[in-house]
Design a protein around this motif. Structure first.
Motif, mmCIF file in Angstrom:
data_model
loop_
_atom_site.group_PDB
_atom_site.id
_atom_site.type_symbol
_atom_site.label_atom_id
_atom_site.label_comp_id
_atom_site.label_asym_id
_atom_site.label_seq_id
_atom_site.Cartn_x
_atom_site.Cartn_y
_atom_site.Cartn_z
ATOM 1 N N ALA A 248 1.095 -1.093 0.074
ATOM 2 C CA ALA A 248 0.054 0.041 0.123
ATOM 3 C C ALA A 248 0.702 1.238 -0.048
ATOM 4 C CB ALA A 248 -0.810 -0.089 1.314
ATOM 5 N N LEU A 249 1.917 1.230 0.786
ATOM 6 C CA LEU A 249 2.740 2.383 0.811
ATOM 7 C C LEU A 249 3.479 2.693 -0.613
ATOM 8 C CD1 LEU A 249 4.480 1.972 4.402
ATOM 9 C CD2 LEU A 249 2.799 3.670 3.677
ATOM 10 N N GLU A 250 3.804 1.542 -1.188
ATOM 11 C CA GLU A 250 4.544 1.681 -2.506
ATOM 12 C C GLU A 250 3.278 2.331 -3.434
ATOM 13 O OE1 GLU A 250 7.114 1.562 -5.443
ATOM 14 O OE2 GLU A 250 7.375 0.759 -3.609
ATOM 15 N N CYS A 251 2.107 1.981 -3.409
ATOM 16 C CA CYS A 251 1.155 2.476 -4.318
ATOM 17 C C CYS A 251 1.044 3.936 -3.808
ATOM 18 C CB CYS A 251 -0.194 1.786 -3.957
ATOM 19 S SG CYS A 251 -0.134 0.317 -4.656
ATOM 20 N N LEU A 252 1.223 4.528 -2.684
ATOM 21 C CA LEU A 252 0.922 5.861 -1.954
ATOM 22 C C LEU A 252 2.244 6.437 -2.804
ATOM 23 C CD1 LEU A 252 -0.601 7.543 -0.013
ATOM 24 C CD2 LEU A 252 1.344 6.775 1.563
ATOM 25 N N ALA A 253 3.354 5.919 -2.699
ATOM 26 C CA ALA A 253 4.617 6.686 -3.294
ATOM 27 C C ALA A 253 4.644 6.821 -4.695
ATOM 28 C CB ALA A 253 5.822 5.887 -2.825
ATOM 29 N N ASP A 254 3.972 5.512 -5.456
ATOM 30 C CA ASP A 254 3.736 5.512 -6.808
ATOM 31 C C ASP A 254 2.589 5.192 -7.220
ATOM 32 O OD1 ASP A 254 4.283 5.557 -9.443
ATOM 33 O OD2 ASP A 254 5.495 3.795 -9.249
ATOM 34 N N PRO A 255 1.276 6.074 -7.396
ATOM 35 C CA PRO A 255 0.274 5.607 -7.676
ATOM 36 C C PRO A 255 -0.027 4.540 -8.901
ATOM 37 C CG PRO A 255 0.197 7.790 -7.003
ATOM 38 C CD PRO A 255 1.605 7.491 -7.443
ATOM 39 N N ILE A 256 0.878 4.764 -9.832
ATOM 40 C CA ILE A 256 0.833 3.984 -11.211
ATOM 41 C C ILE A 256 1.203 2.522 -10.738
ATOM 42 C CG2 ILE A 256 1.692 4.036 -13.497
ATOM 43 C CD1 ILE A 256 0.119 6.157 -13.065
ATOM 44 N N PHE A 257 1.598 2.296 -9.732
ATOM 45 C CA PHE A 257 2.028 0.902 -9.215
ATOM 46 C C PHE A 257 0.801 0.012 -9.359
ATOM 47 C CE2 PHE A 257 3.103 -2.499 -6.254
ATOM 48 C CZ PHE A 257 4.262 -3.051 -7.001
ATOM 49 N N ILE A 258 -0.433 0.513 -9.165
ATOM 50 C CA ILE A 258 -1.453 -0.244 -8.947
ATOM 51 C C ILE A 258 -1.936 -0.714 -10.352
ATOM 52 C CG2 ILE A 258 -3.084 1.645 -9.158
ATOM 53 C CD1 ILE A 258 -3.555 -1.268 -6.631
ATOM 54 N N THR A 259 -1.305 -0.121 -11.421
ATOM 55 C CA THR A 259 -1.965 -0.312 -12.777
ATOM 56 C C THR A 259 -0.779 -1.680 -13.366
ATOM 57 O OG1 THR A 259 -0.553 1.159 -13.966
ATOM 58 C CG2 THR A 259 -2.674 1.801 -13.043
ATOM 59 N N THR A 260 0.286 -1.927 -12.637
ATOM 60 C CA THR A 260 1.260 -2.961 -13.125
ATOM 61 C C THR A 260 0.823 -4.183 -13.163
ATOM 62 O OG1 THR A 260 2.432 -3.418 -11.180
ATOM 63 C CG2 THR A 260 3.065 -1.388 -12.437
ATOM 64 N N PRO A 261 1.206 -5.025 -14.232
ATOM 65 C CA PRO A 261 0.761 -6.402 -14.322
ATOM 66 C C PRO A 261 1.061 -7.362 -13.408
ATOM 67 C CG PRO A 261 2.073 -5.498 -16.528
ATOM 68 C CD PRO A 261 2.132 -4.699 -15.268
#
Length: 317
Positions: A248-261
């Motif tokens: 969740a913190l990775e997505c907070l730091a980099d919102p595009i991470f939630i769209t990765t494969p």
């Protein structure tokens, strides 16, 4: 020296030198025309130019300091032939002392300049062997500068990824880890180096990788990729709850991470919903936290709207 480049100490030196420069320039402007006055004014302009070049171009500053040294030498040599200018011996010796000091600084800077020249030459070839050879030379020329050692290790690690020989790839990664560890001995507060070591240790027992990822996060909490790396370490240790927090913190730091494969693969696929729920809670908490900078709160609002749209909701407005 780095101590003069950073922090309040360096700022104090810069302000002090600026005051002396302005005072000296004003005094020489009021002085009658003379050979000494001409060299002094030119020297002041050269010092100012050197200051500008110093913060804009690493290699040209060496040319600038040579030019400045030439003017200083001319200033010293002009004194005996200028009979109309009175100058106390102590002031003349002060000029000679400064000239000697500048010469010493130039000698100290020369290896750095030559190492940078070798470093840029490394990228003029496509041969991995020649690139590594140039980077190794640069690191040997200035062994106390971690920059060249870092570049050598990172290039070696990248080449290991495309290496078809498994034993050669392993040897390259080991060498890269050794070089980055030596770099940290010079400066332990290098966040990118800790992050790189985390990834280089990721396939080994997780303790070492986790230590480097946590150090990188401590140095720069909102850097991308490091929370993801730490999540992998925690998953390898069966710490699922901690891994969800880090994802969740990775997505907070980099919102595009939630769209990765990566979310289409296990074990991350199974953790996706829990991570999203935790991320939404993190967005709400960060938006309402009085300690959050005011300029960043609109970012949280937009990122949360982007997440809602990605999950099938309305698009951000």
């Amino acid at each position: 020296l780095p101590i003069f480049d950073h922090g309040l100490f360096g700022l104090g030196w810069a302000i002090g030198i600026g005051i002396l420069l302005v005072h000296g320039t004003w005094r020489w402007l009021k002085a009658p025309p003379s050979t000494l006055r001409t060299f002094a004014l030119a020297s002041s302009v050269a010092l100012f130019g050197y200051g500008v070049v110093f913060i804009t171009d690493y290699q040209l500053k060496v040319v600038a300091i040579n030019f400045t040294l030439g003017l200083e030498a001319g200033l010293i040599m002009a004194y005996p032939i200028d009979k109309n200018t009175s100058l106390k011996p102590i002031k003349r010796w002060a000029g000679i002392t400064l000239f000697a000091l500048a010469s010493i600084i130039l000698i100290l800077l020369s290896p750095e300049w030559y190492a940078r020249k070798i470093y840029w030459e490394a990228w003029l070839t496509d041969s991995p062997t020649e690139i590594l050879s140039h980077l190794e030379r640069a690191a040997r020329i200035v062994p106390d500068n971690p920059f060249y050692l870092n570049q050598l290790a990172l290039k070696r690690a990248r080449l290991a990824e495309s290496e078809t020989d498994a034993s050669a790839a392993t040897a390259s990664r080991l060498k890269a880890r050794e070089e980055l560890t030596r770099s940290l001995e010079m400066d332990p507060n290098q966040e990118p180096v800790h992050a790189a070591l985390g990834w280089l240790w990721i396939m080994e027992p997780p303790g070492e990788a986790e230590r480097h990822f946590r150090t990188a996060i401590k140095l720069l909490p909102d850097r991308d990729t490091v929370h993801f790396g730490l999540a992998i370490c925690l998953l390898n240790q069966k710490e699922t709850a901690g891994a969800i927090d880090e994802l969740a913190l990775e997505c907070l730091a980099d919102p595009i991470f939630i769209t990765t494969p990566v979310w289409q693969q296990e074990p991350f696929k199974a953790l996706r919903q829990a991570t999203i729920e935790r991320l939404q809670a993190d967005y709400s908490r960060a938006s309402e936290d009085p300690k959050s900078p005011a300029w960043r709160k609109p970012y949280y609002v937009y990122a949360c709207a982007f997440l809602r749209w990605w999950l099938g909701g309305p698009a951000p407005t």
